[in-house]
Scaffold this motif. Structure first.
Motif, short mmCIF file in Angstrom:
data_model
loop_
_atom_site.label_atom_id
_atom_site.label_comp_id
_atom_site.label_asym_id
_atom_site.label_seq_id
_atom_site.Cartn_x
_atom_site.Cartn_y
_atom_site.Cartn_z
N MET A 1 28.50 51.65 110.79
CA MET A 1 27.93 50.91 111.87
C MET A 1 27.09 52.14 112.59
O MET A 1 27.15 53.07 112.73
CB MET A 1 28.99 50.94 112.79
N TYR A 3 25.44 53.46 115.66
CA TYR A 3 25.79 53.71 117.27
C TYR A 3 25.51 54.89 117.61
O TYR A 3 25.52 56.01 117.10
CB TYR A 3 27.21 53.31 117.32
N GLY A 278 25.88 48.17 119.05
CA GLY A 278 26.18 48.18 117.66
C GLY A 278 25.17 47.21 116.97
O GLY A 278 24.29 46.65 117.39
N ASN A 289 34.58 47.14 114.28
CA ASN A 289 33.80 47.78 115.42
C ASN A 289 33.91 46.95 116.83
O ASN A 289 33.78 47.68 117.64
CB ASN A 289 32.14 47.75 114.93
N ASP A 391 30.69 57.36 116.04
CA ASP A 391 31.29 56.69 117.04
C ASP A 391 33.02 56.65 117.17
O ASP A 391 33.31 56.96 118.21
CB ASP A 391 30.76 55.29 117.10
#
Length: 853
Positions: A1, A3, A278, A289, A391
């Motif tokens: 992800m 971020y 995100g 997430n 993250d």
């Protein structure tokens, strides 16, 4: 992800869904958040970015007459967009090149004069118009996910189905895409260092709770987050879960889920991820997430069929073990790294990033969901060591509470679909209920405090009820005891790992009340001066006395090169070696301070300083000393000095530096005596290993112990020839080393001020001829004893003047002492001095065979 772990993005739409009051205007909200919660770096208006996007129904889709890959579509926008050419049915013509466009689909339309959302923040945003494509007029465009900045897919346009809609919302032509999917939003970008001590504020839920509190409104967490969790049994997939390092992984939960379908997430979820900063990937990863961004608790999903041995657990990495992570890089690990492993290998870097070998993909049918807690210091060190920052790390290195793992895992299981295929394994070392042993570490603390304690520190007059309300608004449950004992019982919720002390409660009350409203007056305090710190006071006195003696203070590194230790004839294997040295020249903690000073002498001689004395108050460490109670290496503080001169002086260098040491200790009121080191065995075996390293640079034949009772307080003397040669010292050099900690512990006479006598002093020189084997120290002690017996109210100081040995007779030597006599009430005469001199002569002859000449 993808971020931005440097900041925390807070969706006000999500906050609104969690609180029970109307939020104030954005400017007012930002001002209050800045004052009472965290620094808002940026306000992002998503509503402006998506304001023109519309949900439309494609009612007709025909091939383009002049292009094989284009289609001419008629869309129904419900007449929502004005001033657009339409056919007789009110439909709008749009040319689309997406391969997935077809009639009777629902899509997102960007009409003419609208800005493509993906270019909204560009210096030159892409504004659409009505233009012909291969001869056919197109009114704007049907948008793909990457053009809407909600994904990376550009192979086709976004197709909306009933599955994509938020709960209770139906598809309707012309509706605002932003309003339906929650992108009519304002996002607060808060700098994450403001939340270093607040792990709960790395989730939307925690920030919503705090916003309620600072506006004086009560917040109630969702039931799924706070109620005790019960998990059903499951079967179908073998899963063996272990936790070999409970001290570093206080809780490790995992469950297997079978028959999952990996596909894009519903559009509502994708858009909520965008609002929180995100980017959507697939429904499994998006769910993990989403949970993390909502609750601040990271989780991870593994492809079950890629795990070896049906095992998953936490352990320390093996030296040299490698792992390929999701960022496409391979890392070599060490025994200080926490890993999540299957039956054979590491499959994730604990608390930081998952491994590529067990990544969830479109072919995944079965998954293992993991929800764990990690020691924040351990994961922080691993991230710094390997340069991996994520993250998940930004949350774990703030100290997440392991008491939220169960509700988070259950919530995650409900989002991904599939069937539970194993029991929910829970490896932990504490109880979910209040556990006094772990209170404040894993389980929340209970703190008893009264309102006066809070008011005295804040300068307020809050009632108990005021305090209860402020704290209860953020679910820090507070109430007075039924029997009215006069204090408030504060029950800290599990997510507030930062509240451990009474002072933490005071800070919380002040923040929620608003620090800017506190009265601008200092709290009443006693004006009685604080007692002086004995350690600092002694250091001050030492510096003053040595400076008065002409010495210059040096400040050197506590770290030294190995060759500095060896030049001083100390053993490097007794020193702590640094694994992360500042430079190759600073590899070891020094054993004592003296070698650092010896290393500075030659440079000062070369700089033209003919005579000087350097001193330093510093620390030494020895691996043989026992560790302190907190497990850290023991420290010893030394007062060390080096005297050096290019040319010979009237007396030997030993006496020059002895004079400085004696003056120092005398001024401090220390009771001591000097005993020649040569009086002990020459091999030094009677020394402990630690003392041996301190004494190593000194020449035992030309040095003395400074004794306080039976304890060795330090050493004063000249240096070995090898040490002088190694450090390129001048011939005229000596030094001393005093154990500061022992000096501090010894009783010392108070040094009362005494003015100088108004009457002149008188001096007498006494020369004592003695056998060669009678040492100066023995003579000095006899002279001192004779003076003490005979001086009465006369103050006498004894100074060495000379030692003479005839060239033709080496069996004798003559030592001359000067006796300086002073009286504070009268002028002395020869009659006063004679008895003292006579007593010295008598005792010297009787005890040492020394004749007064």
């Amino acid at each position: 992800m993808a971020y931005n772990w440097d900041s925390m993005k807070v969706s006000l739409n999500i906050v609104k869904s969690l609180v029970n009051f109307e939020l104030p205007p954005v400017d007012e909200l930002v001002a209050r958040v800045n004052a009472q919660l965290g620094s808002v770096e940026k306000v992002i208006d998503l509503g402006a970015q998506y304001k023109d996007a519309r949900i439309v129904h494609v009612v007709q889709c025909e091939p383009h007459p002049n292009a094989d890959r284009l289609h001419v579509c008629l869309i129904d926008d419900g007449g929502a967009v004005a001033n657009i050419p339409r056919d007789d049915k009110g439909y709008v013509q749009v040319v689309c090149g997406a391969p997935n466009v077809h009639a009777d689909m629902w899509a997102v339309w960007l009409p003419p004069n609208s800005t493509v959302p993906a270019s909204f923040a560009d210096a030159e945003p892409f504004v659409l118009g009505a233009r012909k494509l291969r001869g056919v007029l197109s009114q704007g465009m049907l948008a793909a996910a990457d053009e809407l900045a909600i994904g990376t897919d550009h192979d086709g346009i976004v197709e909306i189905s009933g599955r994509d809609m938020p709960k209770g919302v139906v598809l309707q032509a012309g509706d605002s895409f932003a309003q339906v999917f929650g992108l009519d939003d304002v996002v607060l970008d808060i700098e994450n260092k403001m939340f270093t001590h607040r792990p709960d504020c790395f989730g939307q839920l925690g920030v919503a709770r705090e916003i309620s509190g600072i506006f004086g409104q009560a917040f109630t967490s969702p039931d799924w987050y706070t109620v005790a969790q019960k998990f059903a049994d499951g079967s179908g997939l073998k899963l063996n879960v272990y936790n070999d390092i409970p001290d570093l992984v206080p809780r490790f939960m995992a469950v297997a889920v079978k028959n999952v379908t990996v596909q894009p997430s519903p559009l509502w979820l994708q858009c909520q991820l965008v609002a929180m900063g995100g980017k959507p990937i697939n429904n499994i990863v998006d769910a993990t997430n989403y949970i993390m961004l909502m609750t601040a608790q990271p989780t991870h999903a593994y492809d079950y069929d890629k795990l070896r041995g049906g095992k998953l657990g936490a352990r320390m990495a093996r030296e040299g073990e490698t792992i390929a992570l999701l960022n496409g890089k391979t890392y070599t690990l060490g025994t200080d790294d926490i890993v999540i492993a299957d039956g054979e290998r590491a499959v994730a870097l604990g608390g930081i990033m998952g491994g590529a070998d067990t990544e969830v993909s479109s072919d995944t049918n079965n998954v293992v969901l993991e929800c764990a807690s990690f020691d924040m210091y351990a994961v922080r060190k691993t991230a710094m060591r390997h340069g991996v920052f994520t993250d998940a790390l930004s949350r774990f290195n703030k100290g997440q509470s392991p008491l939220q793992n169960a509700p988070v895992l259950k919530r995650l299981m409900g989002m991904i679909g599939g069937e539970q295929a194993s029991e929910v394994h829970d490896k932990k070392q504490f109880s979910d209920e209040f556990d006094e042993y772990f209170a404040g570490k894993y389980t929340p603390a209970n703190i008893d405090i009264n309102s006066s304690f809070i008011n005295q520190r804040l300068g307020l007059q809050l009632t108990d009820s005021d305090i209860y309300t402020l704290l209860n608004n953020v679910e820090v449950h507070s109430h007075g005891p039924e029997d009215k004992l006069g204090y408030t019982c504060v029950q800290v919720p599990f997510w507030r790992t930062d509240i451990e002390l009474k002072e933490d409660v005071v800070e919380e009350v002040g923040r929620l009340y608003d620090f800017s409203k506190l009265p601008r007056e200092l709290p009443q305090r006693s004006t009685k001066p604080a007692p002086k710190n004995p350690r600092r006071e002694l250091k001050r006195q030492i510096r003053e006395q040595l400076s008065r003696a002409g010495a210059n203070e040096a400040l050197t590194y506590s770290f030294v090169h190995e060759h500095i230790l060896k030049r001083a004839e100390q053993h490097a294997d007794q020193a702590y070696k640094l694994s992360n040295a500042l430079s190759p020249d600073l590899q070891y903690y020094r054993l004592s301070v003296l070698p650092s000073l010896l290393d500075k002498v030659h440079a000062n001689i070369k700089a033209g300083h003919d005579e000087f004395c350097l001193f330093e108050i510093g620390k030494g460490h020895d691996v043989r000393l026992p560790h302190s109670e907190d497990g850290l290496p023991s420290e010893r503080t030394f007062v060390d000095a080096v005297y050096a001169a290019k040319k010979a002086r009237a007396s030997a260098p030993y006496y020059q530096v002895q004079r400085i040491a004696v003056r120092l200790l005398g001024s401090l009121g220390a009771q001591f005596e000097l005993i020649p080191m040569a009086a002990e065995n020459d091999d030094g075996k009677e020394l402990s290993g630690v003392e041996f390293e301190v004494a190593a640079p000194f020449d035992r034949q030309r040095s003395a112990w400074i004794l306080c009772g039976k304890e060795r307080l330090g050493i004063v003397g000249e240096f070995k020839q090898a040490v002088r040669r190694n450090f390129k010292l001048p011939e005229y050099a000596a030094g001393f080393s005093i154990n500061f900690d022992q000096l501090l512990a010894q009783p010392r006479d108070e040094q009362a001020y005494r003015p100088l006598s108004r009457f002149p002093s008188t001096s007498r020189d006494v020369s004592l001829r003695a056998p060669r084997d009678v040492s100066y120290a023995e003579l000095y002690h006899v002279v001192q004893a004779a003076v003490d017996e005979s001086a009465g109210d006369i103050t006498v100081t004894i100074e060495p003047r000379a030692i003479f040995q005839p060239a033709n007779d080496h069996s004798i030597k003559t030592t001359t002492f000067r006796l300086r006599m002073t009286h504070y009430e009268r002028t002395l005469t020869d009659a006063d001095a004679k008895p003292i001199v006579d007593r010295v002569a008598t005792m010297a002859l009787a005890k040492l065979g020394a004749e007064c000449v």
